[in-house]
Design a protein around this motif. Structure first.
Motif, PDB file in Angstrom:
ATOM      1  N   SER A 135      19.839  23.207  53.752  1.00 16.99           N
ATOM      2  CA  SER A 135      21.135  23.309  54.998  1.00 16.99           C
ATOM      3  C   SER A 135      22.515  23.186  54.667  1.00 16.99           C
ATOM      4  CB  SER A 135      20.953  23.094  56.460  1.00 16.99           C
ATOM      5  OG  SER A 135      20.502  21.914  56.024  1.00 16.99           O
ATOM      6  N   SER A 136      22.578  22.197  54.314  1.00 16.55           N
ATOM      7  CA  SER A 136      24.280  21.597  53.947  1.00 16.55           C
ATOM      8  C   SER A 136      24.334  20.863  52.440  1.00 16.55           C
ATOM      9  CB  SER A 136      24.995  21.141  54.696  1.00 16.55           C
ATOM     10  OG  SER A 136      25.655  20.669  54.812  1.00 16.55           O
ATOM     11  N   ASP A 155      16.626  23.689  40.239  1.00 16.64           N
ATOM     12  CA  ASP A 155      16.798  22.638  41.423  1.00 16.64           C
ATOM     13  C   ASP A 155      18.140  21.461  40.848  1.00 16.64           C
ATOM     14  OD1 ASP A 155      14.623  24.482  42.447  1.00 16.64           O
ATOM     15  OD2 ASP A 155      13.161  22.887  43.339  1.00 16.64           O
ATOM     16  N   LEU A 156      19.162  22.198  42.286  1.00 12.07           N
ATOM     17  CA  LEU A 156      20.117  21.493  42.457  1.00 12.07           C
ATOM     18  C   LEU A 156      20.033  20.319  43.503  1.00 12.07           C
ATOM     19  CD1 LEU A 156      22.565  23.304  40.910  1.00 12.07           C
ATOM     20  CD2 LEU A 156      22.170  21.705  39.560  1.00 12.07           C
ATOM     21  N   GLU A 186      19.442  14.335  51.621  1.00 18.75           N
ATOM     22  CA  GLU A 186      18.578  14.647  52.391  1.00 18.75           C
ATOM     23  C   GLU A 186      18.369  15.641  52.197  1.00 18.75           C
ATOM     24  OE1 GLU A 186      19.917  11.755  53.969  1.00 18.75           O
ATOM     25  OE2 GLU A 186      19.660  10.427  52.938  1.00 18.75           O
ATOM     26  N   SER A 187      19.436  16.896  52.763  1.00 18.71           N
ATOM     27  CA  SER A 187      19.571  18.035  52.880  1.00 18.71           C
ATOM     28  C   SER A 187      20.114  19.281  51.849  1.00 18.71           C
ATOM     29  CB  SER A 187      19.789  18.748  55.229  1.00 18.71           C
ATOM     30  OG  SER A 187      21.196  18.471  53.628  1.00 18.71           O
ATOM     31  N   CYS A 188      19.961  18.682  50.925  1.00 20.58           N
ATOM     32  CA  CYS A 188      21.263  18.862  49.835  1.00 20.58           C
ATOM     33  C   CYS A 188      19.853  19.743  49.334  1.00 20.58           C
ATOM     34  CB  CYS A 188      22.015  18.548  48.868  1.00 20.58           C
ATOM     35  SG  CYS A 188      23.109  18.760  48.583  1.00 20.58           S
ATOM     36  N   ASP A 222      19.107  37.036  49.500  1.00 22.42           N
ATOM     37  CA  ASP A 222      20.047  37.310  50.667  1.00 22.42           C
ATOM     38  C   ASP A 222      20.810  35.899  50.962  1.00 22.42           C
ATOM     39  OD1 ASP A 222      20.701  38.247  52.782  1.00 22.42           O
ATOM     40  OD2 ASP A 222      18.832  38.196  53.485  1.00 22.42           O
ATOM     41  N   GLY A 223      21.600  35.576  50.692  1.00 29.96           N
ATOM     42  CA  GLY A 223      22.348  34.409  51.441  1.00 29.96           C
ATOM     43  C   GLY A 223      21.416  33.004  50.811  1.00 29.96           C
ATOM     44  N   LYS A 224      21.019  31.866  51.475  1.00 33.64           N
ATOM     45  CA  LYS A 224      20.616  31.155  50.808  1.00 33.64           C
ATOM     46  C   LYS A 224      18.643  31.498  50.542  1.00 33.64           C
ATOM     47  CE  LYS A 224      23.055  27.422  53.500  1.00 33.64           C
ATOM     48  NZ  LYS A 224      22.967  26.597  53.587  1.00 33.64           N
TER      49      LYS A 224
END
Length: 153
Positions: A64-65, A91-92, A70-72, A44-46
């Motif tokens: 998140s983005s 995991d990327l 750091e948030s990737c 479901d989305g992310k």
């Protein structure tokens, strides 16, 4: 006999290095994989939701983005292990990629670094991680015990 099996598995891992550079699955490819594993996997989305054999669910949520390193974090379901007792998830990160086997009974995550090559009897896997910096480097051999992996080398 065991040392011969490990040697054959180790030498077959020359093909592991080729897998390390392979591109990740696209969103469309992952959707096909998720549909083929329904109801044990949904997205479901992310959020990737993996249903475990014990009735619990493991929730994996993307970052998140990727505008900020750091948030990737992008997590993609690649399928099941050869014995079908573990989910295989990629995991990327901003400049990283690793693979995990996640036990379908326990939900335990095993970092296997890159696509594993399995022995013909499925009792062993081997991976190679040719990292120049920032990651574990080497060739790794695990014994497969149900949905668990026991690192041997």
């Amino acid at each position: 006999m065991r040392s011969i099996s490990l040697l054959l598995l180790f030498t077959s891992c020359l093909s592991c290095a080729r897998a390390f550079a392979a591109p990740s699955v696209t969103d469309d490819q992952e959707q096909t994989i998720v549909r083929s594993l329904a109801p044990f996997a949904t997205r479901d989305g992310k959020t990737l939701l993996l249903k475990l054999n014990n009735g619990k669910a493991l929730k994996l949520t993307d970052g998140s983005s990727c505008d900020v390193p750091e948030s990737c974090l992008v997590q993609r379901l690649l399928g099941l292990s050869p014995n079908r007792k573990s989910f295989v998830v990629e995991d990327l990160g901003y400049e990283s990629r690793t693979l995990f086997w996640i036990g379908r009974n326990s939900g335990k995550r095993y970092e296997v670094y890159s696509e594993p090559d399995a022995s013909p009897d499925g009792k062993w896997i081997v991976t190679a991680n040719p990292s120049e910096f920032g990651s574990t480097n080497g060739v790794f051999i695990w014994e497969v015990r149900g949905d668990s992996l026991v690192e041997k080398l």
